[in-house]
Design a protein around this motif. Structure first.
Motif, PDB file in Angstrom:
ATOM      1  N   GLN A 123       0.817  -1.212   0.000  1.00 52.63           N
ATOM      2  CA  GLN A 123       0.000   0.000   0.000  1.00 52.63           C
ATOM      3  C   GLN A 123       0.851   1.262   0.000  1.00 52.63           C
ATOM      4  OE1 GLN A 123      -2.785  -0.449   3.277  1.00 52.63           O
ATOM      5  NE2 GLN A 123      -4.409  -0.836   1.766  1.00 52.63           N
ATOM      6  N   ASN A 124       2.008   1.228   0.619  1.00 54.96           N
ATOM      7  CA  ASN A 124       2.863   2.411   0.702  1.00 54.96           C
ATOM      8  C   ASN A 124       3.785   2.582  -0.507  1.00 54.96           C
ATOM      9  OD1 ASN A 124       1.823   3.050   3.235  1.00 54.96           O
ATOM     10  ND2 ASN A 124       3.352   1.803   4.277  1.00 54.96           N
ATOM     11  N   VAL A 125       4.172   1.496  -1.142  1.00 51.13           N
ATOM     12  CA  VAL A 125       5.183   1.570  -2.205  1.00 51.13           C
ATOM     13  C   VAL A 125       4.599   1.318  -3.594  1.00 51.13           C
ATOM     14  CG1 VAL A 125       7.359   0.603  -3.031  1.00 51.13           C
ATOM     15  CG2 VAL A 125       6.976   0.863  -0.588  1.00 51.13           C
ATOM     16  N   ILE A 126       3.932   0.205  -3.783  1.00 51.68           N
ATOM     17  CA  ILE A 126       3.492  -0.233  -5.107  1.00 51.68           C
ATOM     18  C   ILE A 126       2.173   0.428  -5.521  1.00 51.68           C
ATOM     19  CG2 ILE A 126       2.870  -2.222  -6.532  1.00 51.68           C
ATOM     20  CD1 ILE A 126       5.739  -2.373  -5.769  1.00 51.68           C
ATOM     21  N   ALA A 127       1.198   0.451  -4.639  1.00 53.44           N
ATOM     22  CA  ALA A 127      -0.137   0.953  -4.984  1.00 53.44           C
ATOM     23  C   ALA A 127      -0.130   2.395  -5.488  1.00 53.44           C
ATOM     24  CB  ALA A 127      -1.077   0.793  -3.796  1.00 53.44           C
ATOM     25  N   PRO A 128       0.634   3.318  -4.891  1.00 58.01           N
ATOM     26  CA  PRO A 128       0.612   4.681  -5.431  1.00 58.01           C
ATOM     27  C   PRO A 128       1.113   4.782  -6.876  1.00 58.01           C
ATOM     28  CG  PRO A 128       1.547   4.683  -3.227  1.00 58.01           C
ATOM     29  CD  PRO A 128       1.387   3.257  -3.629  1.00 58.01           C
ATOM     30  N   ILE A 129       1.973   3.880  -7.267  1.00 57.03           N
ATOM     31  CA  ILE A 129       2.496   3.909  -8.638  1.00 57.03           C
ATOM     32  C   ILE A 129       1.399   3.575  -9.638  1.00 57.03           C
ATOM     33  CG2 ILE A 129       4.134   2.822 -10.228  1.00 57.03           C
ATOM     34  CD1 ILE A 129       5.930   2.335  -7.756  1.00 57.03           C
ATOM     35  N   PHE A 130       0.550   2.604  -9.305  1.00 56.78           N
ATOM     36  CA  PHE A 130      -0.494   2.145 -10.215  1.00 56.78           C
ATOM     37  C   PHE A 130      -1.861   2.744  -9.920  1.00 56.78           C
ATOM     38  CE2 PHE A 130       2.559  -1.438 -10.126  1.00 56.78           C
ATOM     39  CZ  PHE A 130       2.907  -1.434 -11.471  1.00 56.78           C
ATOM     40  N   ALA A 131      -1.943   3.716  -9.043  1.00 56.67           N
ATOM     41  CA  ALA A 131      -3.234   4.242  -8.587  1.00 56.67           C
ATOM     42  C   ALA A 131      -4.086   4.791  -9.726  1.00 56.67           C
ATOM     43  CB  ALA A 131      -3.018   5.314  -7.526  1.00 56.67           C
ATOM     44  N   GLU A 132      -3.465   5.438 -10.710  1.00 60.86           N
ATOM     45  CA  GLU A 132      -4.248   6.039 -11.799  1.00 60.86           C
ATOM     46  C   GLU A 132      -4.699   5.029 -12.842  1.00 60.86           C
ATOM     47  OE1 GLU A 132      -2.129   9.264 -13.513  1.00 60.86           O
ATOM     48  OE2 GLU A 132      -1.910  10.324 -11.616  1.00 60.86           O
ATOM     49  N   SER A 133      -3.970   3.943 -13.003  1.00 62.17           N
ATOM     50  CA  SER A 133      -4.272   3.030 -14.097  1.00 62.17           C
ATOM     51  C   SER A 133      -5.084   1.800 -13.686  1.00 62.17           C
ATOM     52  CB  SER A 133      -2.978   2.566 -14.769  1.00 62.17           C
ATOM     53  OG  SER A 133      -2.145   1.932 -13.826  1.00 62.17           O
ATOM     54  N   ILE A 134      -5.058   1.428 -12.407  1.00 64.04           N
ATOM     55  CA  ILE A 134      -5.770   0.230 -11.960  1.00 64.04           C
ATOM     56  C   ILE A 134      -6.803   0.625 -10.903  1.00 64.04           C
ATOM     57  CG2 ILE A 134      -5.532  -2.033 -10.869  1.00 64.04           C
ATOM     58  CD1 ILE A 134      -2.678  -2.135 -11.899  1.00 64.04           C
ATOM     59  N   PRO A 135      -8.073   0.338 -11.156  1.00 67.83           N
ATOM     60  CA  PRO A 135      -9.097   0.660 -10.152  1.00 67.83           C
ATOM     61  C   PRO A 135      -8.987  -0.273  -8.938  1.00 67.83           C
ATOM     62  CG  PRO A 135     -10.076  -0.461 -12.040  1.00 67.83           C
ATOM     63  CD  PRO A 135      -8.638  -0.233 -12.362  1.00 67.83           C
ATOM     64  N   ASN A 136      -9.347   0.231  -7.796  1.00 68.46           N
ATOM     65  CA  ASN A 136      -9.329  -0.523  -6.532  1.00 68.46           C
ATOM     66  C   ASN A 136      -7.944  -1.084  -6.199  1.00 68.46           C
ATOM     67  OD1 ASN A 136     -12.104  -0.065  -6.304  1.00 68.46           O
ATOM     68  ND2 ASN A 136     -12.583  -1.967  -7.383  1.00 68.46           N
ATOM     69  N   ILE A 137      -6.920  -0.339  -6.524  1.00 64.01           N
ATOM     70  CA  ILE A 137      -5.555  -0.817  -6.327  1.00 64.01           C
ATOM     71  C   ILE A 137      -5.200  -0.910  -4.847  1.00 64.01           C
ATOM     72  CG2 ILE A 137      -4.435   1.438  -6.483  1.00 64.01           C
ATOM     73  CD1 ILE A 137      -3.099  -1.772  -8.026  1.00 64.01           C
ATOM     74  N   TYR A 138      -5.804  -0.093  -4.018  1.00 61.26           N
ATOM     75  CA  TYR A 138      -5.482  -0.092  -2.591  1.00 61.26           C
ATOM     76  C   TYR A 138      -6.196  -1.202  -1.816  1.00 61.26           C
ATOM     77  CZ  TYR A 138      -3.034   4.327  -3.115  1.00 61.26           C
ATOM     78  OH  TYR A 138      -2.139   5.290  -3.485  1.00 61.26           O
ATOM     79  N   SER A 139      -7.112  -1.908  -2.457  1.00 62.75           N
ATOM     80  CA  SER A 139      -7.859  -2.962  -1.758  1.00 62.75           C
ATOM     81  C   SER A 139      -7.078  -4.277  -1.742  1.00 62.75           C
ATOM     82  CB  SER A 139      -9.212  -3.181  -2.445  1.00 62.75           C
ATOM     83  OG  SER A 139      -9.008  -3.735  -3.728  1.00 62.75           O
ATOM     84  N   GLN A 140      -7.579  -5.201  -0.984  1.00 61.28           N
ATOM     85  CA  GLN A 140      -6.974  -6.542  -0.937  1.00 61.28           C
ATOM     86  C   GLN A 140      -7.088  -7.209  -2.304  1.00 61.28           C
ATOM     87  OE1 GLN A 140      -5.348  -7.818   1.707  1.00 61.28           O
ATOM     88  NE2 GLN A 140      -4.868  -9.702   0.625  1.00 61.28           N
ATOM     89  N   GLU A 141      -8.165  -6.953  -3.001  1.00 59.54           N
ATOM     90  CA  GLU A 141      -8.351  -7.505  -4.350  1.00 59.54           C
ATOM     91  C   GLU A 141      -7.299  -6.947  -5.314  1.00 59.54           C
ATOM     92  OE1 GLU A 141     -11.583  -7.018  -7.882  1.00 59.54           O
ATOM     93  OE2 GLU A 141     -12.396  -7.374  -5.869  1.00 59.54           O
ATOM     94  N   GLY A 142      -6.996  -5.684  -5.207  1.00 63.24           N
ATOM     95  CA  GLY A 142      -5.946  -5.079  -6.021  1.00 63.24           C
ATOM     96  C   GLY A 142      -4.586  -5.682  -5.717  1.00 63.24           C
ATOM     97  N   PHE A 143      -4.340  -5.934  -4.451  1.00 61.34           N
ATOM     98  CA  PHE A 143      -3.087  -6.563  -4.037  1.00 61.34           C
ATOM     99  C   PHE A 143      -2.955  -7.954  -4.655  1.00 61.34           C
ATOM    100  CE2 PHE A 143      -0.842  -9.030  -0.578  1.00 61.34           C
ATOM    101  CZ  PHE A 143       0.417  -8.563  -0.874  1.00 61.34           C
ATOM    102  N   GLU A 144      -4.023  -8.724  -4.619  1.00 62.84           N
ATOM    103  CA  GLU A 144      -3.998 -10.069  -5.207  1.00 62.84           C
ATOM    104  C   GLU A 144      -3.848  -9.996  -6.729  1.00 62.84           C
ATOM    105  OE1 GLU A 144      -3.692 -12.891  -3.625  1.00 62.84           O
ATOM    106  OE2 GLU A 144      -3.689 -11.757  -1.753  1.00 62.84           O
TER     107      GLU A 144
END
Length: 148
Positions: free
Chosen positions: A38-59
């Motif tokens: 959530q701190n490193v990877i998710a902000p990079i993909f926040a604009e291109s992948i919906p729900n990136i901060y959720s557990q589903e986005g992580f998976e």
């Protein structure tokens, strides 16, 4: 016989880049924890992948990373076959490099197209480079045949 050193070097360098790029991403993401994600990877993909901060986005990102690792590993086999056959059977080697390029292209879901492009350049080099005869060797052979 043509010296196929260029094709061999390009293939080995490209395979190394595939391992570093796809394999590195796979290694990092599959070993990261959710809070680090959530701190490193998710902000990079926040604009291109919906729900990136959720557990589903992580998976989803972990699944993508696993697929990248499989692609990197799978692309090594046709590359090794191509390097092995390039000197004696350039057409077979070209087919192996084409397969490696397609594996990288579609296995990375078109993300690693620059690396696949290098494989396609190797294919064209393997198919289009023709053996040239050295005129100086022909002259020496002709002179040796003329002497009694």
């Amino acid at each position: 016989m043509i010296n196929r050193k260029i094709e061999k070097i390009l293939a080995i360098v490209t395979a190394s880049l595939v391992l570093v790029w796809l394999g590195g991403f796979s290694l990092i993401v599959t070993n990261i924890e959710y809070d680090q994600y959530q701190n490193v990877i998710a902000p990079i993909f926040a604009e291109s992948i919906p729900n990136i901060y959720s557990q589903e986005g992580f998976e989803s990102v972990r699944s993508l990373a696993s697929w990248f690792g499989f692609t990197a590993f799978l692309s090594l086999f046709p590359m090794a076959i191509g390097v092995f056959f390039i000197d004696k059977y350039p057409k077979r080697a070209a087919l192996a490099f084409l397969i490696a390029g397609l594996i990288v292209l579609f296995g990375s879901q078109l993300i690693a197209y620059p690396l696949a492009f290098i494989y396609f350049v190797i294919v064209s080099l393997a198919l289009l480079r023709k053996e040239t005869t050295d005129e100086s060797e022909e002259i020496i052979l002709d002179e040796n045949q003329m002497t009694p």
